[in-house]
Design a protein around this motif. Structure first.
Motif, PDB file in Angstrom:
ATOM      1  N   PRO A  63       0.772  -1.242  -0.047  1.00 13.18           N
ATOM      2  CA  PRO A  63      -0.095   0.065  -0.142  1.00 13.18           C
ATOM      3  C   PRO A  63       1.024   1.351   0.042  1.00 13.18           C
ATOM      4  O   PRO A  63       0.611   2.069  -0.598  1.00 13.18           O
ATOM      5  N   VAL A  85      -4.810  -3.284   9.323  1.00 13.18           N
ATOM      6  CA  VAL A  85      -5.600  -2.985   8.162  1.00 13.18           C
ATOM      7  C   VAL A  85      -5.620  -1.399   7.967  1.00 13.18           C
ATOM      8  O   VAL A  85      -5.796  -1.147   6.870  1.00 13.18           O
ATOM      9  N   TYR A  87      -4.080  -0.317   4.675  1.00 13.11           N
ATOM     10  CA  TYR A  87      -5.019  -0.612   3.260  1.00 13.11           C
ATOM     11  C   TYR A  87      -6.090   0.349   3.378  1.00 13.11           C
ATOM     12  O   TYR A  87      -6.518   0.798   2.223  1.00 13.11           O
ATOM     13  N   MET A 101      -4.661   3.568   2.071  1.00 12.90           N
ATOM     14  CA  MET A 101      -4.447   3.536   0.416  1.00 12.90           C
ATOM     15  C   MET A 101      -5.710   3.472  -0.234  1.00 12.90           C
ATOM     16  O   MET A 101      -5.693   4.129  -1.379  1.00 12.90           O
TER      17      MET A 101
END
Length: 295
Positions: free
Chosen positions: A225, A269, A272, A275
């Motif tokens: 990411p 997480v 992500y 991203m």
């Protein structure tokens, strides 16, 4: 205040390690146009070689062998990808997934459920900066990453290899006409990515983590990411994205109690999530350039 400063230092340290990994993704993509999904298993290979060789060879000797082994693995992969170079960018990217499965399966079989030490010289030492306690490994990772990234940027900016890579990524046909040997440029890029991955593996397996596990290579996916949100193919974007990911992950872990309503695994997480938000707002990444549409 001290907690925020602690999070900042941890975030910069983790971001520096992610930068080494993200540069590998960026180098390969810039050189060959492929996304190397086997990068995590190559990283694990480097860490495994350090873990099994640090006793007979010493840490420094094991790290040299691990860097050479990871570079060789990357070179072999690049040679395999040459056979599908004319099939577009999707074919070599898919091929790296197959290489990743094979290499990761063998390394997981060898490591098993064992947690392997890497014999790093910092051990469990900590440094006290006022009210802040920082693992010596974190400081070492930050210093090492700055040195390696600085050397890489100098080579990328002022060597013939860097010039050839930049020219080839802009216009491969014109670069070939000017005498740029794309095969050699690609091999150096893949080998450099392997060396950076081996160094990153050392810091991912060092204190405060318990050691090298068969899942250590999956941490490399957190750097993907970083490369994407910075702009895949942009060296500056990879560095910026890595720092953002490192700081985001450290902040999510440091303020886990305040953010418990969002779940206990928020730190895992968070990269992500960042991203996705960045790509939605700016698909080419923070520092990526828009590709011109030819009509």
């Amino acid at each position: 205040m001290s907690n925020a400063l602690q999070i900042l230092i941890n975030g910069l340290a983790m971001g520096s390690v992610y930068a080494l990994i993200a540069l590998g993704f960026t180098l390969v993509h810039k050189a060959s146009g492929a996304v190397n999904f086997a990068h995590g298993s190559i990283l694990l290979l480097g860490g495994y070689l350090v873990a099994v060789l640090h006793e007979p060879l010493g840490f420094a000797g094991a790290l040299v062998v691990a860097a050479a082994g990871s570079a060789l693995a990357a070179v072999l992969e690049a040679l395999v990808l040459r056979r599908v170079r004319g099939a577009g960018h999707a074919a070599p990217t898919i091929l790296t997934i197959g290489v990743d499965v094979l290499l990761l399966t063998e390394l997981s079989r060898r490591i098993g459920t064992e947690v392997m030490g890497i014999g790093d010289p910092w051990g469990s030492k900590v440094v006290h900066l006022g009210d802040i306690t920082v693992a010596a490994t974190r400081i070492a990772s930050l210093v090492c990453a700055v040195v390696l990234v600085g050397l890489f940027l100098a080579a990328f900016r002022w060597t013939n290899w860097g010039l050839a890579m930049r020219a080839g990524s802009v216009d491969p046909e014109a670069a070939a006409l000017m005498g740029v040997r794309a095969g050699r440029v690609n091999l150096i890029a893949w080998a450099t990515a392997g060396v950076l991955a081996a160094v990153a593996a050392v810091f991912l397996a060092a204190f405060p983590t318990p050691g090298l596990e068969h899942t250590t290579g999956q941490i490399a996916l957190a750097a993907f990411p970083a490369a994407v949100l910075g702009g895949l193919g942009s060296v500056g974007g990879a560095l910026l994205g890595s720092l953002l990911v490192g700081l985001t992950e450290a902040a999510a872990a440091g303020y886990q109690q305040q953010l418990h309503v969002l779940g206990d695994g928020l730190a895992e997480v968070a990269p992500y999530i960042v991203m996705i938000l960045v790509v939605i707002a700016r698909p080419q990444g923070l520092l990526g350039a828009k590709e011109p549409n030819r009509v």
